[in-house]
Scaffold this motif. Structure first.
Motif, PDB file in Angstrom:
ATOM      1  N   ALA A 150       2.510   1.667  -3.392  1.00  0.00           N
ATOM      2  CA  ALA A 150       1.551   2.178  -4.380  1.00  0.00           C
ATOM      3  C   ALA A 150       1.301   3.668  -4.167  1.00  0.00           C
ATOM      4  N   MET A 151       1.224   4.089  -2.904  1.00  0.00           N
ATOM      5  CA  MET A 151       1.002   5.500  -2.605  1.00  0.00           C
ATOM      6  C   MET A 151       2.209   6.323  -3.040  1.00  0.00           C
ATOM      7  N   GLU A 152       3.401   5.798  -2.820  1.00  0.00           N
ATOM      8  CA  GLU A 152       4.621   6.506  -3.231  1.00  0.00           C
ATOM      9  C   GLU A 152       4.655   6.673  -4.751  1.00  0.00           C
ATOM     10  N   ILE A 153       4.285   5.651  -5.489  1.00  0.00           N
ATOM     11  CA  ILE A 153       4.233   5.734  -6.961  1.00  0.00           C
ATOM     12  C   ILE A 153       3.213   6.782  -7.383  1.00  0.00           C
ATOM     13  N   TYR A 154       2.056   6.776  -6.735  1.00  0.00           N
ATOM     14  CA  TYR A 154       1.000   7.737  -7.050  1.00  0.00           C
ATOM     15  C   TYR A 154       1.473   9.167  -6.791  1.00  0.00           C
ATOM     16  N   ILE A 155       2.108   9.402  -5.649  1.00  0.00           N
ATOM     17  CA  ILE A 155       2.590  10.746  -5.309  1.00  0.00           C
ATOM     18  C   ILE A 155       3.673  11.189  -6.287  1.00  0.00           C
ATOM     19  N   ASN A 156       4.596  10.284  -6.623  1.00  0.00           N
ATOM     20  CA  ASN A 156       5.640  10.625  -7.602  1.00  0.00           C
ATOM     21  C   ASN A 156       5.034  10.972  -8.953  1.00  0.00           C
ATOM     22  N   ASP A 157       4.001  10.232  -9.332  1.00  0.00           N
ATOM     23  CA  ASP A 157       3.312  10.488 -10.600  1.00  0.00           C
ATOM     24  C   ASP A 157       2.650  11.867 -10.563  1.00  0.00           C
ATOM     25  N   LEU A 158       2.001  12.199  -9.457  1.00  0.00           N
ATOM     26  CA  LEU A 158       1.379  13.525  -9.322  1.00  0.00           C
ATOM     27  C   LEU A 158       2.424  14.633  -9.388  1.00  0.00           C
ATOM     28  N   THR A 190       0.832  -1.208   0.000  1.00  0.00           N
ATOM     29  CA  THR A 190       0.000   0.000   0.000  1.00  0.00           C
ATOM     30  C   THR A 190       0.864   1.255   0.000  1.00  0.00           C
TER      31      THR A 190
END
Length: 114
Positions: free
Chosen positions: A95-103, A92
């Motif tokens: 996945a959150m780290e990937i999402y934040i990096n993407d943002l 989890t």
């Protein structure tokens, strides 16, 4: 009706965790264990009873003495249970780290286009 005890109940109490710690190094007699605590001997005996019912300690007689010996294989059940949640939370958080990096990448890209 007999109360069912499990390893989670055994480790839920700090005194029982400390008893496990003590006997994990070497078998100790009941007086030696009780000597490490401010609690009464009957209280410590009750904790030891719970630990034996859960299979974390076995009591062996040597002459007139009874020695408590750790049997920590039961702790594998706790380890397995904890591991499933550790894995879930690691996935989890990843996945959150990937999402934040993407943002952040999209924001940087948008800022450069302005």
């Amino acid at each position: 009706m007999e109360k069912r005890r499990d390893v989670f109940q055994a480790i839920s109490d700090p005194t029982r965790r400390e008893i496990i710690q003590l006997v994990s190094h070497q078998p100790l007699n009941l007086n030696s264990i009780a000597g490490h605590f401010d609690s009464s001997r009957p209280t410590i005996s009750q904790h030891i009873k719970i630990l034996t019912e859960c299979g974390l300690i076995i009591i062996k007689k040597q002459g007139r003495e009874r020695y408590c010996e750790a049997k920590l294989e039961q702790l594998a059940e706790v380890s397995t249970w904890v591991e499933q949640y550790r894995k879930y939370w690691n996935e989890t958080i990843d996945a959150m780290e990937i999402y934040i990096n993407d943002l952040q990448s999209k924001k940087t890209k948008n800022d450069k286009q302005k």
